[in-house]
Motif scaffolding. Structure first.
Motif, PDB file in Angstrom:
ATOM      1  N   LEU A 105       0.840  -1.204   0.000  1.00  0.00           N
ATOM      2  CA  LEU A 105       0.000   0.000   0.000  1.00  0.00           C
ATOM      3  C   LEU A 105       0.873   1.251   0.000  1.00  0.00           C
ATOM      4  CD1 LEU A 105      -2.798  -1.040   2.545  1.00  0.00           C
ATOM      5  CD2 LEU A 105      -3.070  -0.662   0.082  1.00  0.00           C
ATOM      6  N   ALA A 106       1.976   1.188   0.742  1.00  0.00           N
ATOM      7  CA  ALA A 106       2.882   2.341   0.796  1.00  0.00           C
ATOM      8  C   ALA A 106       3.544   2.561  -0.572  1.00  0.00           C
ATOM      9  CB  ALA A 106       3.942   2.118   1.873  1.00  0.00           C
ATOM     10  N   ARG A 107       3.855   1.477  -1.246  1.00  0.00           N
ATOM     11  CA  ARG A 107       4.526   1.607  -2.554  1.00  0.00           C
ATOM     12  C   ARG A 107       3.555   1.934  -3.689  1.00  0.00           C
ATOM     13  NH1 ARG A 107       8.823  -1.997  -4.319  1.00  0.00           N
ATOM     14  NH2 ARG A 107       7.155  -3.202  -5.261  1.00  0.00           N
ATOM     15  N   ASN A 108       2.280   1.726  -3.439  1.00  0.00           N
ATOM     16  CA  ASN A 108       1.272   1.950  -4.486  1.00  0.00           C
ATOM     17  C   ASN A 108       0.198   2.915  -3.958  1.00  0.00           C
ATOM     18  OD1 ASN A 108       1.939  -0.224  -6.691  1.00  0.00           O
ATOM     19  ND2 ASN A 108       2.182  -1.233  -4.721  1.00  0.00           N
ATOM     20  N   PRO A 109       0.537   4.221  -3.918  1.00  0.00           N
ATOM     21  CA  PRO A 109      -0.395   5.187  -3.296  1.00  0.00           C
ATOM     22  C   PRO A 109      -1.781   5.192  -3.941  1.00  0.00           C
ATOM     23  CG  PRO A 109       1.710   6.239  -3.840  1.00  0.00           C
ATOM     24  CD  PRO A 109       1.769   4.860  -4.403  1.00  0.00           C
ATOM     25  N   GLN A 110      -1.862   4.880  -5.254  1.00  0.00           N
ATOM     26  CA  GLN A 110      -3.185   4.891  -5.902  1.00  0.00           C
ATOM     27  C   GLN A 110      -4.057   3.756  -5.358  1.00  0.00           C
ATOM     28  OE1 GLN A 110      -0.409   3.775  -7.152  1.00  0.00           O
ATOM     29  NE2 GLN A 110      -0.900   1.888  -8.250  1.00  0.00           N
ATOM     30  N   VAL A 111      -3.426   2.632  -5.014  1.00  0.00           N
ATOM     31  CA  VAL A 111      -4.182   1.509  -4.427  1.00  0.00           C
ATOM     32  C   VAL A 111      -4.641   1.907  -3.017  1.00  0.00           C
ATOM     33  CG1 VAL A 111      -4.033  -0.904  -3.647  1.00  0.00           C
ATOM     34  CG2 VAL A 111      -2.910  -0.222  -5.782  1.00  0.00           C
ATOM     35  N   GLN A 112      -3.726   2.545  -2.294  1.00  0.00           N
ATOM     36  CA  GLN A 112      -4.072   2.967  -0.937  1.00  0.00           C
ATOM     37  C   GLN A 112      -5.236   3.973  -0.959  1.00  0.00           C
ATOM     38  OE1 GLN A 112      -1.973   4.970   2.960  1.00  0.00           O
ATOM     39  NE2 GLN A 112      -0.632   4.139   1.436  1.00  0.00           N
ATOM     40  N   ALA A 113      -5.175   4.907  -1.943  1.00  0.00           N
ATOM     41  CA  ALA A 113      -6.241   5.921  -2.032  1.00  0.00           C
ATOM     42  C   ALA A 113      -7.580   5.246  -2.330  1.00  0.00           C
ATOM     43  CB  ALA A 113      -5.899   6.928  -3.122  1.00  0.00           C
ATOM     44  N   TYR A 158      -4.533   6.287   9.162  1.00  0.00           N
ATOM     45  CA  TYR A 158      -3.199   6.774   8.789  1.00  0.00           C
ATOM     46  C   TYR A 158      -2.937   6.634   7.296  1.00  0.00           C
ATOM     47  CZ  TYR A 158      -2.919   5.688  13.731  1.00  0.00           C
ATOM     48  OH  TYR A 158      -3.194   5.616  15.059  1.00  0.00           O
ATOM     49  N   GLU A 159      -2.116   7.595   6.794  1.00  0.00           N
ATOM     50  CA  GLU A 159      -1.524   7.395   5.464  1.00  0.00           C
ATOM     51  C   GLU A 159      -0.256   6.587   5.700  1.00  0.00           C
ATOM     52  OE1 GLU A 159      -0.555  11.152   3.796  1.00  0.00           O
ATOM     53  OE2 GLU A 159      -2.633  11.826   3.914  1.00  0.00           O
ATOM     54  N   ILE A 160      -0.008   5.632   4.827  1.00  0.00           N
ATOM     55  CA  ILE A 160       1.186   4.801   5.019  1.00  0.00           C
ATOM     56  C   ILE A 160       2.177   5.108   3.906  1.00  0.00           C
ATOM     57  CG2 ILE A 160       2.010   2.418   5.292  1.00  0.00           C
ATOM     58  CD1 ILE A 160      -1.086   1.907   6.008  1.00  0.00           C
ATOM     59  N   HIS A 161       3.395   5.404   4.294  1.00  0.00           N
ATOM     60  CA  HIS A 161       4.410   5.817   3.305  1.00  0.00           C
ATOM     61  C   HIS A 161       5.677   4.991   3.457  1.00  0.00           C
ATOM     62  CE1 HIS A 161       2.226   9.494   2.226  1.00  0.00           C
ATOM     63  NE2 HIS A 161       1.885   9.541   3.506  1.00  0.00           N
ATOM     64  N   THR A 162       6.409   4.912   2.335  1.00  0.00           N
ATOM     65  CA  THR A 162       7.746   4.304   2.433  1.00  0.00           C
ATOM     66  C   THR A 162       8.690   5.349   3.043  1.00  0.00           C
ATOM     67  OG1 THR A 162       8.241   5.061   0.209  1.00  0.00           O
ATOM     68  CG2 THR A 162       7.475   2.789   0.420  1.00  0.00           C
ATOM     69  N   THR A 163       9.839   4.918   3.467  1.00  0.00           N
ATOM     70  CA  THR A 163      10.866   5.830   3.984  1.00  0.00           C
ATOM     71  C   THR A 163      12.158   5.484   3.230  1.00  0.00           C
ATOM     72  OG1 THR A 163      11.979   4.503   5.656  1.00  0.00           O
ATOM     73  CG2 THR A 163       9.819   5.363   6.261  1.00  0.00           C
TER      74      THR A 163
END
Ligand code: HEM
Length: 521
Positions: free
Chosen positions: A338-346, A483-488
């Motif tokens: 989900l973090a690597r694919n923001p469009q899927v997360q959205a 939460y929004e989930i992001h890579t670091t």
């Protein structure tokens, strides 16, 4: 110095290479006839040297189980099955969906075994659903499956919610006023899934969410861990099945065994003193044992119980281990993708908002069904990261392979490469792409039977599939809703699989950033 320590220290030096080279030369000489088992039967196969190297790479933990057999899958394109050897014993690797269905489902009576059942006196807690075979497995499976009925799952859902609330509090404290926090996702998800399994398996609190290295965490991990001890056990068993017994070598370490025995004893005596009826797995198994004892007494029958204390210990211990690690890994991989694919997360977040608008903020057992896209995300995650990249069966009666004269002999191990099938471009185009649309209502129907096996298939399918999916889905939905989930910069670009685990676990830490969503109070 303990034998294990000696072997461990020897492994740090070049002598380990010398030992294995000597063993190889010895084996090549003594068992030279067995090495041609498959070629004599006209089965496409790895050469003896390739088989030995592959086995040693596995035993020495240079490869994960998944990668080790995926190597065989890839190398034999165009063949439905491949012969290989575990040192000197023939094994068959299945790389064809129809044959996978035959082995797992259609001809189950010929392939009902999985692993060898360990010696019950020497290694009692190693006897559980993964290792039991024949009539004993059938009896234990049949009864234990009732613990996962819809009514029982609904009860478990309350435990899940309690754990999820504790998890929310933990996350919120960690995020504080900063608004975001970076986590080693596997560690945090493991803390949560262990708490869930403690509640469902024994009705206890493991106190793991607050991130302490509890005994439950350590010993649950150790129950199935592919550590140096288990490596030696595997090697001894491959050299000669009687060796572990003669050397009194146990797969489950005595400390692990004692821990689970004591924990179960304590939980059971607590139950005796409680007035409230319990519905956890341990209570269900104790009830089976009681009714078994009562009916045997009534009938004047003194045959051995099915649900002995050892079986109960083995089933509970294996539930802890098999329950928390794959579920935590599945959650971690979902969050990673989900973090690597923001469009899927959205898109998932939109679904969550829509469901909440329709049915209210509180997620209930019934509400979970509404999250259809969440199912797609989980299905696609388990395609790329199945808990076990191979499904193991042992042939229990001779079986003639379809359209050939090859007869699989009783005792031969059969490995279905589920990871190979699930990442084969013939069945899943652009297999490396994370694409939940593969599992949309219309596309799902096009998936060829036998190509998607994240929970296995047939009568030995994962007994807790529905619990695991409910657990992963509820936590993923809760996290994405808040939460929004992001890579670091520390997040791995690609996941590699841990070589110390039987199940698919990330080798590196999966760092992810959780940022509180603006709409969350
Ligand atoms: C996402 C989480 C999980 C995944 C992906 C998963 C996957 C699997 C797979 C692939 C198998 C082998 C099936 C076969 O050979 O056909 C299996 C077996 C099994 N799983 Fe799970 N599992 C998960 C969670 C759990 C949990 C939570 C428990 C216990 C509470 C559990 C208990 C078992 C048991 C006891 C078996 C052996 C069943 C038998 O041979 O009768 N699993 N699981």
């Amino acid at each position: 110095m303990e034998l294990l320590e000696i072997v461990k220290s020897a492994m740090d030096t070049h002598s380990v290479l010398l030992i294995f080279l000597s063993v190889m030369v010895y084996l090549l000489y003594v068992y030279r006839d067995k090495f041609h088992y498959w070629s004599k039967r006209g089965v496409p196969c790895q050469s003896p040297a390739q088989s030995i190297v592959r086995t040693f790479r596995l035993v020495l933990r240079m490869d994960s189980f998944t990668d080790n057999f995926y190597g065989v899958y890839k190398a034999f394109d165009g063949h439905p099955y491949v012969g290989s050897l575990e040192l000197t014993k023939p094994i068959l690797v299945v790389r064809d969906p129809e044959l996978a269905r035959i082995v797992l489902v259609k001809s189950f009576s010929s392939f009902s075994g999985r692993l060898k059942s360990p010696d019950t006196t020497l290694d009692p807690l190693s006897n559980h659903l993964f290792t039991l075979n024949g009539e004993k497995w059938r009896q234990v499976r049949h009864k234990t499956a009732t613990a996962f009925s819809t009514a029982k799952l609904k009860n478990m859902f309350h435990s899940l919610k309690d754990c999820a609330r504790e998890m929310d509090a933990y996350m919120e404290r960690a995020i504080g006023d900063k608004g975001d926090v970076e986590f080693d996702a596997l560690k945090v998800m493991s803390n949560y899934t262990l708490e869930v399994i403690g509640a469902c398996a024994m009705g206890i609190k493991c106190d793991s969410i607050h991130d302490e290295e509890t005994e439950f965490k350590r010993f649950s991990r150790d129950f199935f861990r592919f550590d140096a001890r288990r490596m030696i056990f595997t090697l001894l068993d491959l050299l000669h099945p009687k060796l572990p017994v003669l050397l009194k070598w146990k797969a489950v370490r005595p400390e692990v065994e004692n821990f689970f025995r004591e924990a179960i004893k304590e939980a059971a005596s607590l139950k005796e003193s409680e007035a409230a009826a319990r519905t956890d797995f341990l209570q269900i198994l104790i009830d089976f044992q009681k009714s078994e004892k009562a009916s045997k007494t009534d009938a004047g029958n003194d045959t051995e119980l099915v649900f002995t204390d050892n079986i109960i210990g083995g089933v509970i211990g294996s539930f802890f281990s098999a329950g928390y690690e794959p579920t935590a890994a599945a959650l971690t991989f979902c969050l990673y993708e989900l973090a690597r694919n923001p469009q899927v997360q959205a898109k998932l977040h939109e679904e969550i908002l829509a469901v909440k608008e329709k049915l209210g903020d509180d997620i209930e057992y019934e509400t979970l069904k509404e999250f259809k896209y969440a199912n797609q995300v989980i299905d696609e995650t388990l395609r790329l990261y199945p808990a076990s990249g191979i499904l193991v069966r042992t042939c229990t009666e001779p079986f003639k392979l379809p359209d050939s004269d090859v007869v699989i002999e009783k005792g031969t191990k059969v490995f279905v490469s589920s990871y190979g099938l699930q990442t084969d471009p013939r069945y899943f185009p652009e297999p490396e792409k994370f694409d939940p649309e593969r599992f949309s209502e219309e596309n799902k129907e096009k998936i060829l039977p036998g190509t998607y096996l994240p929970f296995g298939d047939g009568p030995r399918l994962c007994i807790a599939m529905r619990l695991a999916l409910m657990d992963v889905k509820m936590m993923m939905v809760r996290l994405v809703s808040k939460y929004e989930i992001h890579t670091t910069p520390k997040t791995p670009k690609k996941i590699t699989f841990d070589t110390n685990s039987f199940t698919v676990q990330p080798a590196e830490k999966v760092w992810l950033r959780f940022r509180r969503r603006a709409s969350t109070p």
